[in-house]
Design a protein around this motif. Sequence first.
Motif, PDB file in Angstrom:
ATOM      1  N   TYR A 124       0.837  -1.215   0.000  1.00  0.00           N
ATOM      2  CA  TYR A 124       0.000   0.000   0.000  1.00  0.00           C
ATOM      3  C   TYR A 124       0.869   1.261   0.000  1.00  0.00           C
ATOM      4  O   TYR A 124       0.597   2.223  -0.743  1.00  0.00           O
ATOM      5  CB  TYR A 124      -0.927   0.013   1.224  1.00  0.00           C
ATOM      6  N   LEU A 125       1.887   1.255   0.835  1.00  0.00           N
ATOM      7  CA  LEU A 125       2.765   2.427   0.911  1.00  0.00           C
ATOM      8  C   LEU A 125       3.547   2.602  -0.386  1.00  0.00           C
ATOM      9  O   LEU A 125       3.817   3.736  -0.810  1.00  0.00           O
ATOM     10  CB  LEU A 125       3.719   2.263   2.097  1.00  0.00           C
ATOM     11  N   THR A 126       3.901   1.487  -1.030  1.00  0.00           N
ATOM     12  CA  THR A 126       4.605   1.557  -2.315  1.00  0.00           C
ATOM     13  C   THR A 126       3.763   2.296  -3.353  1.00  0.00           C
ATOM     14  O   THR A 126       4.289   3.119  -4.128  1.00  0.00           O
ATOM     15  CB  THR A 126       4.933   0.142  -2.831  1.00  0.00           C
ATOM     16  N   ILE A 127       2.458   2.029  -3.375  1.00  0.00           N
ATOM     17  CA  ILE A 127       1.573   2.709  -4.332  1.00  0.00           C
ATOM     18  C   ILE A 127       1.594   4.211  -4.097  1.00  0.00           C
ATOM     19  O   ILE A 127       1.720   5.010  -5.039  1.00  0.00           O
ATOM     20  CB  ILE A 127       0.138   2.151  -4.214  1.00  0.00           C
ATOM     21  N   GLY A 128       1.469   4.627  -2.822  1.00  0.00           N
ATOM     22  CA  GLY A 128       1.464   6.052  -2.514  1.00  0.00           C
ATOM     23  C   GLY A 128       2.775   6.728  -2.904  1.00  0.00           C
ATOM     24  O   GLY A 128       2.776   7.812  -3.515  1.00  0.00           O
ATOM     25  N   ILE A 129       3.897   6.090  -2.569  1.00  0.00           N
ATOM     26  CA  ILE A 129       5.207   6.671  -2.901  1.00  0.00           C
ATOM     27  C   ILE A 129       5.409   6.714  -4.410  1.00  0.00           C
ATOM     28  O   ILE A 129       5.930   7.702  -4.954  1.00  0.00           O
ATOM     29  CB  ILE A 129       6.329   5.856  -2.224  1.00  0.00           C
ATOM     30  N   THR A 130       4.973   5.668  -5.108  1.00  0.00           N
ATOM     31  CA  THR A 130       5.144   5.627  -6.566  1.00  0.00           C
ATOM     32  C   THR A 130       4.365   6.735  -7.244  1.00  0.00           C
ATOM     33  O   THR A 130       4.859   7.370  -8.192  1.00  0.00           O
ATOM     34  CB  THR A 130       4.703   4.266  -7.125  1.00  0.00           C
ATOM     35  N   VAL A 131       3.138   6.993  -6.799  1.00  0.00           N
ATOM     36  CA  VAL A 131       2.322   8.057  -7.399  1.00  0.00           C
ATOM     37  C   VAL A 131       3.028   9.406  -7.251  1.00  0.00           C
ATOM     38  O   VAL A 131       3.123  10.186  -8.210  1.00  0.00           O
ATOM     39  CB  VAL A 131       0.926   8.094  -6.746  1.00  0.00           C
ATOM     40  N   LEU A 132       3.541   9.692  -6.063  1.00  0.00           N
ATOM     41  CA  LEU A 132       4.231  10.966  -5.842  1.00  0.00           C
ATOM     42  C   LEU A 132       5.501  11.058  -6.684  1.00  0.00           C
ATOM     43  O   LEU A 132       5.768  12.095  -7.303  1.00  0.00           O
ATOM     44  CB  LEU A 132       4.570  11.107  -4.356  1.00  0.00           C
ATOM     45  N   GLN A 133       6.277   9.977  -6.720  1.00  0.00           N
ATOM     46  CA  GLN A 133       7.508  10.000  -7.504  1.00  0.00           C
ATOM     47  C   GLN A 133       7.220  10.069  -8.997  1.00  0.00           C
ATOM     48  O   GLN A 133       7.980  10.688  -9.750  1.00  0.00           O
ATOM     49  CB  GLN A 133       8.353   8.769  -7.183  1.00  0.00           C
ATOM     50  N   ALA A 134       6.133   9.438  -9.436  1.00  0.00           N
ATOM     51  CA  ALA A 134       5.781   9.467 -10.862  1.00  0.00           C
ATOM     52  C   ALA A 134       5.452  10.889 -11.301  1.00  0.00           C
ATOM     53  O   ALA A 134       5.897  11.341 -12.367  1.00  0.00           O
ATOM     54  CB  ALA A 134       4.598   8.542 -11.117  1.00  0.00           C
ATOM     55  N   ILE A 135       4.684  11.606 -10.486  1.00  0.00           N
ATOM     56  CA  ILE A 135       4.332  12.993 -10.826  1.00  0.00           C
ATOM     57  C   ILE A 135       5.595  13.853 -10.866  1.00  0.00           C
ATOM     58  O   ILE A 135       5.793  14.660 -11.790  1.00  0.00           O
ATOM     59  CB  ILE A 135       3.313  13.550  -9.816  1.00  0.00           C
ATOM     60  N   GLY A 136       6.460  13.683  -9.858  1.00  0.00           N
ATOM     61  CA  GLY A 136       7.703  14.439  -9.847  1.00  0.00           C
ATOM     62  C   GLY A 136       8.597  14.103 -11.029  1.00  0.00           C
ATOM     63  O   GLY A 136       9.232  14.993 -11.617  1.00  0.00           O
ATOM     64  N   TYR A 137       8.645  12.825 -11.409  1.00  0.00           N
ATOM     65  CA  TYR A 137       9.471  12.406 -12.538  1.00  0.00           C
ATOM     66  C   TYR A 137       8.967  13.024 -13.842  1.00  0.00           C
ATOM     67  O   TYR A 137       9.756  13.547 -14.642  1.00  0.00           O
ATOM     68  CB  TYR A 137       9.447  10.883 -12.643  1.00  0.00           C
ATOM     69  N   LEU A 138       7.659  12.987 -14.062  1.00  0.00           N
ATOM     70  CA  LEU A 138       7.095  13.500 -15.310  1.00  0.00           C
ATOM     71  C   LEU A 138       7.298  15.003 -15.443  1.00  0.00           C
ATOM     72  O   LEU A 138       7.486  15.520 -16.551  1.00  0.00           O
ATOM     73  CB  LEU A 138       5.605  13.163 -15.377  1.00  0.00           C
ATOM     74  N   ARG A 139       7.253  15.710 -14.339  1.00  0.00           N
ATOM     75  CA  ARG A 139       7.357  17.170 -14.391  1.00  0.00           C
ATOM     76  C   ARG A 139       8.801  17.661 -14.402  1.00  0.00           C
ATOM     77  O   ARG A 139       9.061  18.795 -14.840  1.00  0.00           O
ATOM     78  CB  ARG A 139       6.629  17.784 -13.193  1.00  0.00           C
ATOM     79  N   SER A 140       9.734  16.845 -13.947  1.00  0.00           N
ATOM     80  CA  SER A 140      11.123  17.314 -13.858  1.00  0.00           C
ATOM     81  C   SER A 140      12.042  16.707 -14.910  1.00  0.00           C
ATOM     82  O   SER A 140      13.051  17.321 -15.264  1.00  0.00           O
ATOM     83  CB  SER A 140      11.683  17.002 -12.458  1.00  0.00           C
ATOM     84  N   GLN A 141      11.710  15.507 -15.415  1.00  0.00           N
ATOM     85  CA  GLN A 141      12.609  14.813 -16.325  1.00  0.00           C
ATOM     86  C   GLN A 141      12.187  14.910 -17.791  1.00  0.00           C
ATOM     87  O   GLN A 141      13.030  14.923 -18.673  1.00  0.00           O
ATOM     88  CB  GLN A 141      12.724  13.333 -15.924  1.00  0.00           C
ATOM     89  N   ILE A 142      10.896  14.941 -18.059  1.00  0.00           N
ATOM     90  CA  ILE A 142      10.420  15.024 -19.456  1.00  0.00           C
ATOM     91  C   ILE A 142      10.058  16.467 -19.729  1.00  0.00           C
ATOM     92  O   ILE A 142       8.886  16.875 -19.691  1.00  0.00           O
ATOM     93  CB  ILE A 142       9.217  14.077 -19.675  1.00  0.00           C
ATOM     94  N   THR A 143      11.071  17.273 -19.988  1.00  0.00           N
ATOM     95  CA  THR A 143      10.874  18.716 -20.158  1.00  0.00           C
ATOM     96  C   THR A 143      11.392  19.240 -21.493  1.00  0.00           C
ATOM     97  O   THR A 143      11.236  20.424 -21.783  1.00  0.00           O
ATOM     98  CB  THR A 143      11.585  19.466 -19.018  1.00  0.00           C
ATOM     99  N   GLU A 144      12.013  18.381 -22.316  1.00  0.00           N
ATOM    100  CA  GLU A 144      12.554  18.839 -23.591  1.00  0.00           C
ATOM    101  C   GLU A 144      11.424  19.267 -24.527  1.00  0.00           C
ATOM    102  O   GLU A 144      10.344  18.660 -24.535  1.00  0.00           O
ATOM    103  CB  GLU A 144      13.385  17.735 -24.269  1.00  0.00           C
ATOM    104  N   PRO A 145      11.648  20.311 -25.335  1.00  0.00           N
ATOM    105  CA  PRO A 145      10.616  20.749 -26.290  1.00  0.00           C
ATOM    106  C   PRO A 145      10.266  19.643 -27.276  1.00  0.00           C
ATOM    107  O   PRO A 145      11.138  18.999 -27.843  1.00  0.00           O
ATOM    108  CB  PRO A 145      11.293  21.932 -27.007  1.00  0.00           C
TER     109      PRO A 145
END
Length: 447
Positions: free
Chosen positions: A118-139
Amino acid sequence: MKKLFTTLSNIWKIEDLRVRITNTLLFLLIYRIGSFVVLPGVNAAQISSETNKEGLLGLLNMFAGGSFSRSSIFALGVMPYISASIVVQLLGIAVPYFAKLQKEGESGRNKINQWTRYLTIGITVLQAIGYLRSQITEPGSKIIDEPMFTIVNTFVLTAGTLFVMWLGEKITDKGIGNGISLIIMVGIIATLPSAFGNEFNNRVNSGGLITFIVEIVALILVVMFTILIVQGTRKIAVQYAKRIVGNKQYGGVRQYIPLKVNAAGVMPIIFAQALMFIPATIPQFFPNLSTNSVLMALVDYNSWAHNLLFAVLIILFTYFYTAITVNPNQMADDMKKNGGFIPGVKPGKTTADYIDDVISKITLPGSIFLAIIAIIPALAATVGVSGPFSRFFGGTSLIILVGVVLDTLQQIESHLLMRHYDGLMKTGRIKGRSAVPAATGTVPPAI
């Protein structure tokens, strides 16, 4: 060579072992194939292949076998599960409910595993949002418009991590070795050929072939040194009283409690690296500090200030993690209940104090050696070794590789010896990290 072929033949003759090894290879192959599947809505051509940032992000990319930089569906790998495991393990120390679950045997472990998922799901959701917003930023890297891009890929990344976690559990259940550890090891090894090839080409092109040979010899010596730290134990003799049950005699034999020199494993390095990542994030919130000399020295991964602080944190965390995972009082109580005692030491509190004193003495050299291993990659980079290849000279990656290989070989050897075959070595037996005393009452780390 003949001994090697005989051993491989014996392994193949054991059907259960053959099936387990085959299952393990197939599950790992599935993981590697999935690591090349790009997230939906991502233009792979626009994603930079050099997400080789130093520090924590570079380490995450190595653990994920390059999936992090490729924007794969397995980009987060098993790190959210590792984080959740660490949190639940710490809760077992601070929260009575989780401490009670740890003592309830199989049913308690099942509940702890459920909480971890259960905790893995919560942590993954937060990390996924952070990953998408910080790593996939190229035009031009996003084909799907926001917010649908973030919503869809948050689900995909979460499902990818849960699938990898499921693969790890299946490897543990139907394969050989610890599944989560093997997945991390495969991710690390996947980056070795390219790092090795680049270092070789750079040295050959610059006329430094002798230097490259020296680097390989140094790497072998560091691996041997790491094996000594992982395998090092301090044995405490335990004598069990004789008991007569019917016509049979039980006890009356001397056994040993093997206390690990490095009981904390790789956890102190992971904790210390997480804290050392803080100085790099401070300038993002306080731009006026970006020119501060002290802060910049801590951000520079090759500076003496950074590595000295890093080593001190590792030593402190080694003591902390050993204290919360190895319980001398529990060991003394279990020993007393089973009629065991340490020769020359009174049972009860005196035994617990004796064990605690031994642990404190062996933890100091263990923590210092661990700190030395952790800063060797920075030293290697200082003398000219390329960044990706220098990571294999020590640190988290090398300790994980050594520990997982030893554990897996130990399990294979156990199958051979159980069926009266020779072990993997002519002299001695392989001792993996899993050889911990049953009286410790601890939950082993996930890696």
